[in-house]
Design a protein around this motif. Structure first.
Motif, PDB file in Angstrom:
ATOM      1  N   ASN A  36       0.834  -1.207   0.000  1.00 43.94           N
ATOM      2  CA  ASN A  36       0.000   0.000   0.000  1.00 43.94           C
ATOM      3  C   ASN A  36       0.870   1.259   0.000  1.00 43.94           C
ATOM      4  O   ASN A  36       2.063   1.213   0.317  1.00 43.94           O
ATOM      5  CB  ASN A  36      -0.935   0.008   1.211  1.00 43.94           C
ATOM      6  CG  ASN A  36      -0.182   0.051   2.526  1.00 43.94           C
ATOM      7  OD1 ASN A  36       0.331   1.091   2.927  1.00 43.94           O
ATOM      8  ND2 ASN A  36      -0.083  -1.103   3.203  1.00 43.94           N
ATOM      9  N   GLY A  37       0.251   2.372  -0.375  1.00 41.53           N
ATOM     10  CA  GLY A  37       0.984   3.624  -0.501  1.00 41.53           C
ATOM     11  C   GLY A  37       1.450   4.219   0.804  1.00 41.53           C
ATOM     12  O   GLY A  37       2.484   4.893   0.849  1.00 41.53           O
ATOM     13  N   ARG A  38       0.709   3.982   1.880  1.00 39.19           N
ATOM     14  CA  ARG A  38       1.102   4.546   3.168  1.00 39.19           C
ATOM     15  C   ARG A  38       2.473   4.026   3.611  1.00 39.19           C
ATOM     16  O   ARG A  38       3.323   4.806   4.065  1.00 39.19           O
ATOM     17  CB  ARG A  38       0.058   4.188   4.227  1.00 39.19           C
ATOM     18  CG  ARG A  38       0.334   4.793   5.592  1.00 39.19           C
ATOM     19  CD  ARG A  38      -0.664   4.297   6.628  1.00 39.19           C
ATOM     20  NE  ARG A  38      -0.557   2.848   6.795  1.00 39.19           N
ATOM     21  CZ  ARG A  38      -1.413   2.115   7.520  1.00 39.19           C
ATOM     22  NH1 ARG A  38      -2.436   2.709   8.119  1.00 39.19           N
ATOM     23  NH2 ARG A  38      -1.247   0.815   7.643  1.00 39.19           N
ATOM     24  N   ASP A  39       2.706   2.711   3.438  1.00 37.99           N
ATOM     25  CA  ASP A  39       3.996   2.142   3.839  1.00 37.99           C
ATOM     26  C   ASP A  39       5.136   2.670   2.963  1.00 37.99           C
ATOM     27  O   ASP A  39       6.272   2.802   3.431  1.00 37.99           O
ATOM     28  CB  ASP A  39       3.939   0.613   3.755  1.00 37.99           C
ATOM     29  CG  ASP A  39       3.053   0.007   4.842  1.00 37.99           C
ATOM     30  OD1 ASP A  39       2.699   0.729   5.790  1.00 37.99           O
ATOM     31  OD2 ASP A  39       2.709  -1.186   4.714  1.00 37.99           O
ATOM     32  N   VAL A  40       4.822   2.969   1.714  1.00 40.27           N
ATOM     33  CA  VAL A  40       5.834   3.551   0.819  1.00 40.27           C
ATOM     34  C   VAL A  40       6.290   4.898   1.353  1.00 40.27           C
ATOM     35  O   VAL A  40       7.493   5.188   1.416  1.00 40.27           O
ATOM     36  CB  VAL A  40       5.277   3.710  -0.621  1.00 40.27           C
ATOM     37  CG1 VAL A  40       6.256   4.497  -1.484  1.00 40.27           C
ATOM     38  CG2 VAL A  40       4.992   2.363  -1.246  1.00 40.27           C
ATOM     39  N   LEU A  41       5.335   5.738   1.744  1.00 39.96           N
ATOM     40  CA  LEU A  41       5.679   7.065   2.256  1.00 39.96           C
ATOM     41  C   LEU A  41       6.508   6.969   3.538  1.00 39.96           C
ATOM     42  O   LEU A  41       7.453   7.733   3.728  1.00 39.96           O
ATOM     43  CB  LEU A  41       4.405   7.882   2.493  1.00 39.96           C
ATOM     44  CG  LEU A  41       3.641   8.284   1.223  1.00 39.96           C
ATOM     45  CD1 LEU A  41       2.378   9.072   1.590  1.00 39.96           C
ATOM     46  CD2 LEU A  41       4.511   9.104   0.277  1.00 39.96           C
TER      47      LEU A  41
END
Length: 212
Positions: A36-41
């Protein structure tokens, strides 16, 4: 030079396939995989600095559409490649607008994907036109050229386009609200104008004239 990439996709089999693709590749190293994108950030905020993010669009908790503009705003030097099964023209155009450097369909081969990844890493852009769209465009162009050469009527052009799209007589009749017999009559007239007897003859005609 070794390029560092991260993969963001919530389908484990696809991610595993991508990782396997780069095993032993001298120029590429996978430094992270996320769902997911949150973990990327969070990963980027901790000081990690990839060269490329390979990103799916459909994900829980900050999907690809939401993550792309954030990446473009906060980390403009990181290049982004979208890999998705949603390959409509509108989707691809939207990805361009929000900062993607490339788009490729998940229906493509890993060999093609690897080449596209290298292209994007080296500063080029790649926005794929879906295969079915390519076939449609080729059919349109070919139909118009044949129509100009052999003086086909508008209805004949319409039916020829469908023939080139591998549609059967019944399908064409249903699509155009005509009887199968009427379609067969148009089909016979088209073949007569092109001086061919059947589909095989039509294919041979096209092959004999590469300029088409």
């Amino acid at each position: 030079m070794c390029y560092r990439i991260i993969i963001v996709d919530d389908h484990k089999l696809f991610v595993n396939g991508l990782q396997a693709l780069f095993l032993g590749a001298p120029k590429i190293r996978v430094i992270g995989c996320f769902t997911n994108g949150r973990d990327v950030l969070h990963f980027l905020e901790n000081g990690n600095d990839p060269d490329l993010i390979i990103l799916d669009l459909d994900m829980p908790i900050l999907d690809g559409f939401q993550l792309l503009p954030i990446m473009n705003r906060r980390y403009p030097k990181i290049r982004s490649l979208i890999i998705s099964s949603h390959d409509s023209k509108d989707t691809i155009e939207h990805c361009k607008k929000v900062g993607a450097c490339g788009f490729i369909s998940k229906t493509q081969t890993f060999k093609t994907l690897k080449k596209v990844i290298i292209d994007v890493l080296e500063g080029r852009e790649y926005f794929e036109v879906a295969p079915q769209k390519v076939r449609h465009l080729k059919s349109q162009n070919l139909t118009q050229k044949l129509a100009d050469i052999y003086q086909l009527s508008v209805r004949e052009q319409e039916i020829l386009k469908m023939i080139l799209g591998q549609m059967e007589t019944k399908e064409i009749a249903h699509k155009l609200h005509l009887s199968p017999l009427t379609v067969k009559t148009h089909r016979r007239r088209i073949f007569n104008k092109l001086n061919v007897h059947n589909i095989a003859g039509l294919v041979a005609l096209i092959k004999e004239h590469p300029e088409l």
